[in-house]
Design a protein around this motif. Structure first.
Motif, PDB file in Angstrom:
ATOM      1  N   GLY A 162      30.002  44.824  39.076  1.00 18.14           N
ATOM      2  CA  GLY A 162      30.321  44.451  40.440  1.00 18.14           C
ATOM      3  C   GLY A 162      29.345  43.455  41.020  1.00 18.14           C
ATOM      4  O   GLY A 162      28.483  42.897  40.321  1.00 18.14           O
ATOM      5  N   ALA A 163      29.479  43.236  42.329  1.00 23.65           N
ATOM      6  CA  ALA A 163      28.660  42.239  43.016  1.00 23.65           C
ATOM      7  C   ALA A 163      27.172  42.533  42.870  1.00 23.65           C
ATOM      8  O   ALA A 163      26.343  41.615  42.759  1.00 23.65           O
ATOM      9  N   SER A 164      26.823  43.811  42.860  1.00 20.38           N
ATOM     10  CA  SER A 164      25.408  44.180  42.757  1.00 20.38           C
ATOM     11  C   SER A 164      24.802  43.818  41.408  1.00 20.38           C
ATOM     12  O   SER A 164      23.578  43.802  41.259  1.00 20.38           O
ATOM     13  N   SER A 166      25.374  40.920  39.931  1.00 20.96           N
ATOM     14  CA  SER A 166      25.395  39.461  39.795  1.00 20.96           C
ATOM     15  C   SER A 166      24.073  38.943  39.261  1.00 20.96           C
ATOM     16  O   SER A 166      23.006  39.529  39.477  1.00 20.96           O
ATOM     17  N   GLN A 180      34.551  43.693  39.128  1.00 25.15           N
ATOM     18  CA  GLN A 180      34.847  43.936  40.529  1.00 25.15           C
ATOM     19  C   GLN A 180      34.609  42.672  41.333  1.00 25.15           C
ATOM     20  O   GLN A 180      33.818  41.800  40.942  1.00 25.15           O
ATOM     21  N   ALA A 181      35.296  42.580  42.453  1.00 28.63           N
ATOM     22  CA  ALA A 181      35.187  41.412  43.315  1.00 28.63           C
ATOM     23  C   ALA A 181      33.728  41.191  43.713  1.00 28.63           C
ATOM     24  O   ALA A 181      32.974  42.136  43.961  1.00 28.63           O
ATOM     25  N   GLY A 182      33.340  39.917  43.752  1.00 29.54           N
ATOM     26  CA  GLY A 182      31.997  39.572  44.193  1.00 29.54           C
ATOM     27  C   GLY A 182      31.029  39.299  43.067  1.00 29.54           C
ATOM     28  O   GLY A 182      29.960  38.706  43.302  1.00 29.54           O
ATOM     29  N   THR A 184      29.236  37.405  40.194  1.00 28.33           N
ATOM     30  CA  THR A 184      29.087  36.033  39.726  1.00 28.33           C
ATOM     31  C   THR A 184      27.869  35.975  38.817  1.00 28.33           C
ATOM     32  O   THR A 184      26.884  36.693  39.028  1.00 28.33           O
ATOM     33  N   LEU A 205      37.433  35.446  40.300  1.00 24.80           N
ATOM     34  CA  LEU A 205      35.981  35.448  40.373  1.00 24.80           C
ATOM     35  C   LEU A 205      35.461  34.029  40.175  1.00 24.80           C
ATOM     36  O   LEU A 205      36.096  33.211  39.497  1.00 24.80           O
TER      37      LEU A 205
END
Length: 624
Positions: A162-164, A166, A180-182, A184, A205
């Protein structure tokens, strides 16, 4: 008077024998009811009548065959009806589990009943037989076989990305990872990891790059959707040889950075060997959109070299340019001035630049659609049972690229195409063959021998360019074209139920009944232990019901067809019997008249023979 030869008696005796023979024939006709009892009564009529009798017996047996066939199909119909009833029960359980009044314990109990009903379906399949012949296990199925299909097992869940996470996320264990969304950044696959499944986030994404450090990796993408801006990194970078990319669902990779220069890296870099397939899901797809490439969309980057092969097996691949002028890498194959081994394509659909942002600019592609980039080298190209559409420019649609730049030779080995459908458009490059070579003599676009078998080719090329052979100023070896109807897919007839319904060998009805097992119904892994799974189960059970209803419809239509066939056979038997009767059956009144006549003549001849014999005995009175 003479006594040595009684001429009158001999004449009467001859006539008596004739009368006896005729009387015997009349007795035979009356006693059998037929006017032709053997070939001597009429050779041609006897032969026609015997053939008709053979046909009548055959038709009567065909009627019996249709009745037996209907009985057999009714057994199958009954089994499918029982399966549909079980499926109704499965839907009730799924609906129950989808309701939030249930606790986890309640759903676990419902799952147990669900599994028992599924087991009942397998029992029905295994027990539905006629005279020992299994009817619902796919033995008599006409199954569409995906070319090179391989079953892909689902991997167990290994976590979420997930975003966390990235930045750089490192995968160190086999399994299925949910994006998950976010998120990168880079997804790094550590050395030693052999199987990874990445499931898309349900939305696009941005700037997600997959880098493998593990040779022989099996990477599964499911509904993966990314938009990457970097032109210096591959969206997917494999390592070593023996890699696999397996597609599930709809996957999209966009490499559309704002930088005006083309990308030198390949979007999917094959490293030293890659096989792309859709497993057993022929509808799975991969869409690649790019803004211009010096490297390949699928293959290797600019100036890179490998001896590994690129294999594409089934599935659907779409590659579209967004309209940059110079596309000097191949869409599939080698980047500009790069080298790879063979390209093997078997099955599936490939569309290259069929819908570019600017259709005009694709005319300037220097690389091949499938093959070598400008100044690049590819081994052999083998294409079988594929549907391919390519719009290209100075490189061949399939073959070698434009001989351009400081490396003066673009080269591809032999090209073999069989059982395929190709729609190719090219400017200065051939449809299948070499690309464009400059006129100065130092530039060469070379292809080996070309063989095209049982393939439909629709090609549009520029002037002084061959559809199969040379691009402008290019070089090719021998070209062999063997016409034929392409066979894109295999259909294996697993001994269909054959009902012989005619007197000739080819007068039969083939009946197919597909496999009704849990896997074919698509519910072999269906669960209702949570509300989400129960909701998903509803769709899966609905699909299974539609499948079963489709099969029972086919079986019902076969039974109806056999009904009509039986009625037609009965009518045919009646008509042939009437025709045979006309030829063979006796008119009893006429035959009785003939019999009476022959009987009287016989008796008369007997009386006259006695009289003739008495005439000779009167000579004795002269000797007294």
């Amino acid at each position: 008077m003479v006594i040595k030869n009684n001429t009158s008696a001999q004449l009467v005796l001859g006539q008596l024998n004739k009368n006896n023979n005729k009387l015997s024939k009349e007795l035979k006709k009356i006693s059998t009811g037929t006017k032709i009892t053997s070939a001597e009564d009429g050779a041609s009529e006897y032969a026609v009548s015997e053939r008709m009798r053979v046909q009548i017996r055959g038709l009567d047996q065909d009627v019996q065959n249709t009745q037996t066939g209907k009985s057999m199909l009714r057994v199958a119909e009954g089994g499918i009806q029982n399966i549909i009833e079980e499926l109704r029960g499965l839907k009730e359980l799924a609906l129950n589990s989808a309701n939030d009044h249930n606790s986890d314990l309640d759903r676990a109990t419902l799952q147990k009943e669900f599994e028992q009903r599924c087991a009942d379906i397998d029992d029905i399949v295994s027990s539905t037989n006629y005279n020992g012949k299994q009817l619902l296990d796919g033995t008599y199925a006409r199954s569409h076989v995906i070319v090179n299909a391989t079953e892909v097992e689902d991997l167990s869940s290994a976590g979420t990305i997930g975003a966390s996470s990235s930045g750089t996320y490192t995968i160190t264990a086999n399994g299925c990872y949910q994006l998950q969304a976010g998120f990168t950044g880079n997804i790094r696959i550590a050395s030693g990891v052999s199987e990874v499944e990445l499931v898309g986030a349900g939305s696009t994404l941005s700037n997600v790059y997959i880098n493998s450090n593990s040779s022989g990796l099996k990477l599964i993408l499911k509904d993966y959707d990314v938009n990457n801006n970097s032109l210096d990194a591959s969206s997917i970078q494999f390592a070593g040889s023996g890699n696999q990319l397996i597609l599930k669902g709809e996957n999209t990779i966009r490499s559309t950075g704002a930088d005006p220069r083309p990308a030198d890296s390949a979007i999917i870099n094959m490293a030293d060997g890659l096989t792309i397939s859709s497993g057993d899901d022929e509808s799975a797809s991969l869409i690649i959109e790019h803004a211009g490439l010096n490297g390949a969309a699928i293959g290797i980057g600019r100036g890179q070299s490998t001896t590994g092969d690129l294999n594409i097996q089934n599935g659907n691949i779409i590659i579209n340019s967004r309209g940059r002028d110079h596309l000097i890498g191949a869409a599939i194959g080698a980047g500009a001035w790069g080298t790879i081994g063979n390209i093997n394509i078997s099955g599936g659909t490939i569309l290259i630049d069929q819908n570019p942002t600017s259709g005009r600019r694709v005319y300037w592609r220097n690389g091949a659609g499938i093959g070598s980039g400008a100044g690049g080298t590819v081994g052999n190209i083998n294409i079988s049972r594929a549907e391919i559409s390519i719009m290209n420019g100075e490189g061949a649609a399939i073959g070698s690229g434009h001989a351009w730049g400081t490396t003066y030779v673009s080269k591809t080995g032999d090209i073999s195409v069989d059982n395929s459908i190709l729609t190719l458009r090219s400017g200065l490059g051939a449809g299948i063959g070499s690309g464009y070579a400059e006129r100065d003599g130092s530039h060469q676009s070379i292809v080996g021998n070309i063989t095209v078998d049982s393939t439909i080719l629709t090609a549009t090329v520029g002037s002084r360019v061959e559809k199969i052979g040379r691009g402008r100023n290019g070089t090719v070896g021998n070209v062999t074209v063997n016409p034929g109807v392409p066979k894109l897919n295999d259909y294996t007839d697993w001994q269909p139920l054959v009902f012989q319904v005619g007197t000739k060998a080819n007068q039969a009805i083939n009946c197919y009944i597909e496999d009704l097992g849990l896997k074919s119904l698509g519910i072999d892994k269906t669960m209702i232990t949570t509300r989400d799974k129960a909701v998903q189960a509803l769709a899966e059970v609905d699909g299974a019901i539609d499948y079963a209803l489709d099969q029972i419809t086919y079986v019902g239509s076969y039974i109806s067809r056999l009904d009509y066939t039986a009625a037609n056979l009965t009518t045919a038997s009646e008509n042939v019997t009437a025709s045979e009767s006309t030829i063979r059956d006796a008119d009893m009144a006429k035959e009785m008249t003939e019999y009476t006549k022959s009987n009287i003549l016989t008796q008369s001849a007997q009386s006259m023979l006695a009289q003739a014999n008495q005439n000779s005995s009167s000579v004795l009175s002269l000797l007294q």
